[in-house]
Design an enzyme around this catalytic site. Structure first.
Site, PDB file in Angstrom:
ATOM      1  N   ASP A  56       0.629  -1.230   0.031  1.00  0.00           N
ATOM      2  CA  ASP A  56       0.079   0.055   0.053  1.00  0.00           C
ATOM      3  C   ASP A  56       1.075   1.005   0.105  1.00  0.00           C
ATOM      4  O   ASP A  56       0.353   2.320  -0.623  1.00  0.00           O
ATOM      5  CB  ASP A  56      -1.032   0.111   1.240  1.00  0.00           C
ATOM      6  CG  ASP A  56      -2.330  -0.712   0.886  1.00  0.00           C
ATOM      7  OD1 ASP A  56      -2.349  -1.613  -0.119  1.00  0.00           O
ATOM      8  OD2 ASP A  56      -3.220  -0.992   1.655  1.00  0.00           O
ATOM      9  N   ASN A  98      -5.282  -1.956  -4.212  1.00  0.00           N
ATOM     10  CA  ASN A  98      -6.324  -2.268  -3.595  1.00  0.00           C
ATOM     11  C   ASN A  98      -6.169  -1.315  -2.237  1.00  0.00           C
ATOM     12  O   ASN A  98      -6.517  -1.703  -0.918  1.00  0.00           O
ATOM     13  CB  ASN A  98      -6.674  -3.751  -2.975  1.00  0.00           C
ATOM     14  CG  ASN A  98      -7.944  -3.813  -2.360  1.00  0.00           C
ATOM     15  OD1 ASN A  98      -8.954  -2.894  -2.373  1.00  0.00           O
ATOM     16  ND2 ASN A  98      -8.229  -5.006  -1.934  1.00  0.00           N
ATOM     17  N   ASP A 337     -10.184  -2.870  12.399  1.00  0.00           N
ATOM     18  CA  ASP A 337      -9.168  -3.794  12.021  1.00  0.00           C
ATOM     19  C   ASP A 337      -8.572  -4.763  13.055  1.00  0.00           C
ATOM     20  O   ASP A 337      -8.673  -5.962  12.813  1.00  0.00           O
ATOM     21  CB  ASP A 337      -8.002  -2.800  11.530  1.00  0.00           C
ATOM     22  CG  ASP A 337      -8.520  -2.246  10.087  1.00  0.00           C
ATOM     23  OD1 ASP A 337      -9.295  -2.676   9.561  1.00  0.00           O
ATOM     24  OD2 ASP A 337      -7.746  -1.388   9.787  1.00  0.00           O
ATOM     25  N   GLU A 365     -11.287  -4.916   2.391  1.00  0.00           N
ATOM     26  CA  GLU A 365     -10.439  -5.714   1.287  1.00  0.00           C
ATOM     27  C   GLU A 365     -11.220  -7.065   0.578  1.00  0.00           C
ATOM     28  O   GLU A 365     -11.161  -7.125  -0.434  1.00  0.00           O
ATOM     29  CB  GLU A 365      -9.104  -6.228   1.943  1.00  0.00           C
ATOM     30  CG  GLU A 365      -7.831  -5.203   1.894  1.00  0.00           C
ATOM     31  CD  GLU A 365      -7.972  -4.379   3.224  1.00  0.00           C
ATOM     32  OE1 GLU A 365      -8.972  -4.059   3.745  1.00  0.00           O
ATOM     33  OE2 GLU A 365      -6.976  -3.632   3.261  1.00  0.00           O
ATOM     34  N   HIS A 411      -4.834  -9.445   3.610  1.00  0.00           N
ATOM     35  CA  HIS A 411      -3.885  -9.434   4.506  1.00  0.00           C
ATOM     36  C   HIS A 411      -4.160  -9.864   5.953  1.00  0.00           C
ATOM     37  O   HIS A 411      -3.452 -10.632   6.644  1.00  0.00           O
ATOM     38  CB  HIS A 411      -2.692  -8.335   4.568  1.00  0.00           C
ATOM     39  CG  HIS A 411      -3.411  -6.936   4.882  1.00  0.00           C
ATOM     40  ND1 HIS A 411      -2.966  -6.048   5.686  1.00  0.00           N
ATOM     41  CD2 HIS A 411      -4.824  -6.487   4.552  1.00  0.00           C
ATOM     42  CE1 HIS A 411      -3.903  -5.093   5.807  1.00  0.00           C
ATOM     43  NE2 HIS A 411      -5.169  -5.219   5.066  1.00  0.00           N
ATOM     44  N   ARG A 412      -5.059  -9.194   6.352  1.00  0.00           N
ATOM     45  CA  ARG A 412      -5.617  -9.422   7.759  1.00  0.00           C
ATOM     46  C   ARG A 412      -6.077 -10.799   8.198  1.00  0.00           C
ATOM     47  O   ARG A 412      -5.992 -11.491   9.074  1.00  0.00           O
ATOM     48  CB  ARG A 412      -6.597  -8.584   8.210  1.00  0.00           C
ATOM     49  CG  ARG A 412      -6.006  -7.139   8.313  1.00  0.00           C
ATOM     50  CD  ARG A 412      -6.588  -5.902   9.442  1.00  0.00           C
ATOM     51  NE  ARG A 412      -6.190  -4.660   8.910  1.00  0.00           N
ATOM     52  CZ  ARG A 412      -4.717  -4.337   9.284  1.00  0.00           C
ATOM     53  NH1 ARG A 412      -3.856  -5.432  10.155  1.00  0.00           N
ATOM     54  NH2 ARG A 412      -4.065  -3.266   9.044  1.00  0.00           N
ATOM     55  N   LYS A 437       0.587  -6.677   1.909  1.00  0.00           N
ATOM     56  CA  LYS A 437       0.017  -5.156   1.869  1.00  0.00           C
ATOM     57  C   LYS A 437       0.451  -4.416   3.075  1.00  0.00           C
ATOM     58  O   LYS A 437       0.172  -3.211   3.011  1.00  0.00           O
ATOM     59  CB  LYS A 437      -1.621  -5.611   2.004  1.00  0.00           C
ATOM     60  CG  LYS A 437      -2.675  -4.175   1.739  1.00  0.00           C
ATOM     61  CD  LYS A 437      -3.785  -4.869   1.731  1.00  0.00           C
ATOM     62  CE  LYS A 437      -4.928  -3.454   1.726  1.00  0.00           C
ATOM     63  NZ  LYS A 437      -4.721  -2.692   0.700  1.00  0.00           N
TER      64      LYS A 437
END
Ligand SMILES: Nc1ncnc2c1ncn2[C@@H]1O[C@H](COP(=O)(O)OP(=O)(O)OP(=O)(O)O)[C@@H](O)[C@H]1O
Ligand SMILES: Nc1ccn([C@H]2C[C@H](O)[C@@H](COP(=O)(O)O)O2)c(=O)n1
Length: 680
Positions: A56, A98, A337, A365, A411-412, A437
């Site tokens: 990012d 993204n 998050d 995402e 990614h999370r 990311k």
């Protein structure tokens, strides 16, 4: 970067019991991307220290450079931005992957700066709403057109309407309204771009928030960073913000980026699930990031938390021994998050855990409520969900299932589900590289914490298998990796892919630098048996002898080896890696605890290769093979760069008269003799 990344291999995480150690967090994504844009929009130069290096932030830096802003690398984690307002390049097409933290603020800044641009992203970005932001910007005179679906990217930004051309017939508005219920990034984008508007009107701008503002802590990050760049916004609660008439960004000289508090949540979870202590450096009680409040969540779940100015230490139960965390029923609106980490931890709780007010997950995402629900169920959890909530029931020892977890290019998802390693079956993470990311080094860092390994080694273990062509390196590497549950690196395939790409795109194979560029830009992915070059399976093609010979030629070039070095090292991840090639033990992984030099008599090798080629449908002549192998061996052994030689501490294994099973056994026995046990 995310737009070129293709789903990669899978990663098996063996069951883990304990976690402890120390981590220095990578820089915060939210702070990094905001600081980059603010530094670009002010007069003067700013040095950003501790900047996150991830997909990012690369998207943001690439966009700024494309817009004519000078962004220079100034050492590890440090860039120098020479601010320039308005941006020198007035037209362009920007691809923003993204990266929501790039797309929304750039939309606002570019549309209020004047110029003509097209902004697009990956397909998922085109499913993430932006209508509220566009509506607000239009009232300020921006000309924005949807190029696809109304209310969503991609967008075309046109020249700013002249002051007198406002759609209401007057000057652009001094008051703008934006919904706060969908994404706080809309408000962040408006706030950051607001000084561009007031510079035009000479009057203050009032921003009013409609509905409840979600993820409020992210707005605080925005306001604090704007203040560092000389713009102080007056706030009336969460609903009204006034940007003064004299607002103008000024370079602060230097900004130190805090560690990423959302990333900290995975390491807090490690301490809370695996006994700890886990010490997390880079965020603490002085942090400006909302997700630092995740420390309260793990504490409420039964972990012990020590907060310091710039670090947090977490210890907790050892869930793999049957100890449990306390269940929760919580509103996660402020930390959406980090909330995902709590959802994964819920599997180890003493009762059902409910996450409320997480509607924003739907437009991240991926649809994270759906993704979390689906993947937790694969592990054996009972899960319920609604439009903005999720309930996870704990998983008992007999309910756990071995599962391969899809990560949805999120990614999370990958980082959260690494926590399933504390279940009795371990877990497979699909496409683990999506963590790029925000934290490309996540899995090695995670692996280092497990089962008392922290500090005991710098990275997960590697077994290297080097040797001449057709000695059986690849075959043995795969079998050993399978037995240990590790990943595998076929480094020769990278050289073969470079050779194939050179051949296919007409690059001059004698031009070292041109070949090195091909190696640098290789778009490859390894998926099970498939080897994808620009999305096309070339697994069989690269096995041809002429491709191997060209690979051996270009592999002698230093710049080519350099271009492939970090790509190879990136394969090193927990629980371990088996790497085969020519210089695995000497150059790429010199610290590997076990190095094998696998040899076999050249005739045996030629016979094996001939059989192998015929099985793949290629013709093969034994005499020709013998000759080309001898030549290849000679070239590989005598080249100046990373020649084929046994590392001083390598164990030589001659497989000429061994079966494959016997050779595998020799390697596994050597591994066990070092005090490591094969799993299962
Ligand atoms: N004892 C053995 N050990 C390993 N491979 C063997 C053995 N006996 C026969 N083979 C066969 O040898 C062939 C060559 O093996 P492989 O492709 O793994 O070699 P390699 O060293 O990786 O070659 P290259 O370096 O050219 O990629 C395979 O078909 C494999 O099945
Ligand atoms: N680590 C490596 C791996 C491979 N090469 C070169 C030399 C080989 O001849 C060629 C093809 O490799 P193979 O698939 O046969 O293992 O690539 C190298 O120099 N270093």
């Amino acid at each position: 970067m995310s737009h070129t990344r293709k789903p990669s291999r899978s990663l098996n995480l063996a069951p883990a019991t304990r976690a402890s150690g120390r981590i220095r967090l990578p820089g915060s994504k939210s702070i990094s991307n905001r600081a980059l844009l603010l530094a670009a929009m002010c007069s003067g130069a700013t040095t950003l220290e501790g900047l996150l290096d991830s997909d990012d932030t690369r998207v943001m830096i690439a966009a700024l450079r494309q817009l004519g802003v000078q962004v220079d690398e100034a050492g590890e984690g440090r860039v120098r931005v020479q601010g320039q307002y308005p941006f020198p390049i007035k037209e362009g097409t920007l691809f923003l992957g993204n990266a929501g933290t790039a797309f929304r603020p750039l939309t606002a800044a570019l549309s209020l700066m004047g110029g003509r641009y097209e902004l697009s992203g990956v397909p998922r970005m085109h499913e993430r709403p932006i209508g509220d932001l566009v509506d607000a910007l239009r009232t300020l005179g921006a000309d924005i057109v949807y190029l696809g679906r109304e209310g969503y990217p991609p967008l075309r930004i046109g020249a700013l309407r002249a002051m007198e051309e406002n759609k209401n017939g007057g000057a652009p508005s001094d008051r703008v309204r934006v919904r706060g219920t969908v994404s706080s990034q809309f408000l962040t984008a408006l706030l950051m771009a607001a000084p561009l508007h007031v510079a035009r009107t000479g009057r203050p701008l009032v921003i009013e928030v409609e509905g409840d503002l979600i993820s409020r802590p992210y707005i605080l990050i925005t306001l604090r960073l704007m203040a560092r760049f000389g713009v102080n916004v007056a706030c009336d609660g969460d609903s009204r913000f006034v940007v003064p008439a004299d607002a103008a960004y000024r370079a602060p000289g230097r900004i130190a980026v805090e560690g990423d508090a959302s990333t900290a949540s995975y390491f807090m979870a490690l301490g809370a699930l695996g006994g700890g202590p886990v010490v997390i450096d880079g965020v603490g009680q002085d942090s400006i990031q909302g997700d630092v409040a995740f420390a309260d969540v793990v504490q409420a779940m039964g972990a012990t938390v020590v907060r310091r100015a710039e670090s947090i230490e977490v210890s907790g139960p050892v869930v793999a021994r049957g100890e449990r965390l306390r269940a929760f029923d919580r509103d996660f609106n402020l930390i959406p998050d980090a909330a995902m980490t709590a959802a994964a931890m819920a599997m180890y709780a003493d009762g059902p855990c409910t996450l409320r007010n997480i509607g924003s997950w739907r437009v991240k995402e991926t649809d994270r409520i759906h993704a979390m629900h689906t993947e937790l169920e694969k592990l054996g959890a009972r899960v319920e969900s609604g439009p903005d909530w999720l309930r996870v029931h704990p998983v008992t020892a007999d309910q756990w299932r071995a599962a391969s977890i899809a990560t949805y290019d999120d990614h999370r998802m990958a980082m959260c589900f690494s926590l399933a390693a504390f279940g009795p079956k371990g877990v497979t993470i699909e496409d683990p590289d999506c963590v790029g990311k925000t934290f490309p080094g996540y899995f090695p860092a995670f692996g280092d914490m497990l089962d008392g390994n922290a500090g005991a080694r710098a990275a997960p273990p590697v077994i290297t298998i080097d040797g001449p062509t057709a000695s059986g390196k690849g075959t043995i590497a795969h079998r050993v990796a399978q037995a240990l549950g590790w990943s595998v690196l076929d480094s020769g395939a990278l050289y073969r892919l470079t050779a194939l790409a050179v051949q296919q795109n007409g690059t001059n194979p004698d031009d070292e630098m041109a070949v090195a560029r091909v190696a640098q830009e290789l778009d490859v992915a390894f998926q099970g048996e498939q080897v994808l070059l620009e999305g096309r399976d070339v697994a069989a093609l690269i096995r041809q002898e002429q491709v191997g010979n060209l690979a051996s030629r270009v592999a002698a070039y230093g710049p080519v080896r350099q271009a492939l070095l970090e790509r190879q090292r990136a394969f090193r991840m927990a629980p371990g890696l088996v790497a085969d090639g020519r210089d695995m033990g000497t150059v790429v992984f010199p610290d590997a605890p076990l190095k094998i030099f696998l040899v076999a008599d050249v005739r045996a090798r030629a016979e094996r290769r001939s059989k192998q080629l015929k099985e793949k449908g290629f013709s093969a002549n034994l005499a020709d093979l013998l000759e080309s192998m001898r030549a290849r061996d000679e070239r590989d052994r005598t080249r100046a760069n990373a020649p084929l030689v046994a590392a001083a501490d390598a164990r030589t294994v001659d497989s000429s008269s061994l079966t494959i099973d016997e050779t595998v056994r020799v390697v596994l026995d050597l591994w066990s003799s070092l005090g490591f046990q094969p799993q299962e």
